[in-house]
Design a protein around this motif. Sequence first.
Motif, PDB file in Angstrom:
ATOM      1  N   THR A  29       0.432  -1.231  -0.175  1.00 33.55           N
ATOM      2  CA  THR A  29       0.412   0.279  -0.355  1.00 33.55           C
ATOM      3  C   THR A  29       1.381   1.317   0.011  1.00 33.55           C
ATOM      4  N   VAL A  30       1.968   1.355  -0.059  1.00 35.58           N
ATOM      5  CA  VAL A  30       3.066   2.670   0.934  1.00 35.58           C
ATOM      6  C   VAL A  30       4.120   2.614   0.126  1.00 35.58           C
ATOM      7  N   VAL A  31       5.141   1.207   0.409  1.00 33.96           N
ATOM      8  CA  VAL A  31       6.851   1.362   0.330  1.00 33.96           C
ATOM      9  C   VAL A  31       7.058   0.845  -1.802  1.00 33.96           C
ATOM     10  N   PHE A  32       5.636  -0.160  -2.150  1.00 33.81           N
ATOM     11  CA  PHE A  32       5.388  -0.570  -3.387  1.00 33.81           C
ATOM     12  C   PHE A  32       3.908  -0.787  -3.464  1.00 33.81           C
ATOM     13  N   PRO A  33       3.380  -0.062  -3.517  1.00 30.37           N
ATOM     14  CA  PRO A  33       2.112   0.180  -4.639  1.00 30.37           C
ATOM     15  C   PRO A  33       1.764  -0.124  -6.137  1.00 30.37           C
ATOM     16  N   ALA A  34       3.108  -0.154  -6.512  1.00 35.33           N
ATOM     17  CA  ALA A  34       3.649  -0.770  -8.203  1.00 35.33           C
ATOM     18  C   ALA A  34       3.945  -1.866  -7.978  1.00 35.33           C
ATOM     19  N   ALA A  35       3.506  -2.588  -7.014  1.00 33.60           N
ATOM     20  CA  ALA A  35       4.540  -3.703  -6.578  1.00 33.60           C
ATOM     21  C   ALA A  35       3.663  -5.012  -7.724  1.00 33.60           C
ATOM     22  N   GLU A  36       4.390  -5.735  -8.627  1.00 28.89           N
ATOM     23  CA  GLU A  36       4.011  -6.669  -9.917  1.00 28.89           C
ATOM     24  C   GLU A  36       3.224  -7.814  -8.631  1.00 28.89           C
ATOM     25  N   LEU A  37       3.469  -8.350  -7.277  1.00 30.18           N
ATOM     26  CA  LEU A  37       2.731  -9.099  -6.465  1.00 30.18           C
ATOM     27  C   LEU A  37       2.459  -8.809  -5.473  1.00 30.18           C
ATOM     28  N   LYS A  38       1.293  -8.638  -5.077  1.00 25.87           N
ATOM     29  CA  LYS A  38       1.332  -8.536  -3.604  1.00 25.87           C
ATOM     30  C   LYS A  38       0.273  -9.134  -2.801  1.00 25.87           C
ATOM     31  N   VAL A  39       0.546  -9.906  -1.929  1.00 26.88           N
ATOM     32  CA  VAL A  39      -0.331 -11.314  -1.321  1.00 26.88           C
ATOM     33  C   VAL A  39      -0.149 -10.466   0.318  1.00 26.88           C
ATOM     34  N   PHE A  40      -1.633 -10.748   0.742  1.00 26.09           N
ATOM     35  CA  PHE A  40      -1.950 -10.390   1.966  1.00 26.09           C
ATOM     36  C   PHE A  40      -2.234 -11.556   2.588  1.00 26.09           C
ATOM     37  N   MET A  41      -1.479 -12.160   4.136  1.00 23.28           N
ATOM     38  CA  MET A  41      -1.272 -13.190   4.744  1.00 23.28           C
ATOM     39  C   MET A  41      -2.673 -12.956   5.823  1.00 23.28           C
ATOM     40  N   THR A  42      -2.970 -14.148   6.502  1.00 24.59           N
ATOM     41  CA  THR A  42      -3.758 -13.564   7.646  1.00 24.59           C
ATOM     42  C   THR A  42      -3.875 -15.317   8.374  1.00 24.59           C
ATOM     43  N   ALA A  43      -4.405 -15.781   9.655  1.00 22.12           N
ATOM     44  CA  ALA A  43      -5.108 -16.895  10.201  1.00 22.12           C
ATOM     45  C   ALA A  43      -5.065 -16.637  10.919  1.00 22.12           C
TER      46      ALA A  43
END
Length: 231
Positions: free
Chosen positions: A135-149
Amino acid sequence: MRKIVIAIDGYSACGKSSTAKEVASRLGYAYIDTGAMYRAVTLFFHQNYVNLTDPLAMDKALAQIQIDFKFNSKKERNEIYLNGLNVEDEIRSMFISERVSEVSAIKKVRQAMVAQQQKMGKQKGIVMDGRDIGTVVFPAAELKVFMTADFKVRGERRQKELLEKDILVDLQEVLENLKKRDEMDSNRTESPLIQANDAIVVDTTNLTFEDQVGQIIHLAEEKIKGQIIEN
């Protein structure tokens, strides 16, 4: 082969760091543990009696902080160095865990660390995990993953991590710490923990370590293929 930036965000004790390290290793990418960077700042502030309500004191302290990562071949892991000193184990203590959210919520701290993180990622070919990478550091990252558990599963995992470092902590204390960190990370004004709109959710509650690594490797390979086709 073209390289991409892989941003992995999510809650504490979801397996972000261990998964990100392995994904980076298999892809031949650099791994950056941003959580460790904020822990290192927290340690420095504590050691140097930096008042968190004194902007000038924080500016002076941040200007003195140099963070590097070096690979330890004996332990087969990246370790963080604070001004030339290895602080990998010291920053993982419960003492630092109880204070890092407060420090990482400070705008000056985040700006300083984000600047270092963005510099590290200019050449791409990196895997970076944290709370605000996509969201902030690399908003243009080619792959974004959000991990939860599942919350309790996260607590049990964190307790096990501490035990492996010979630190015995009651599960209830670990859960209380996680709850406090979740609330602070999600509600802070500066770069709160939120899922990027284009992030892919990976719930690790019932996944083995190999499963979660394999899932992200697959996603990365698909993105890399897409980059080659587009270019």
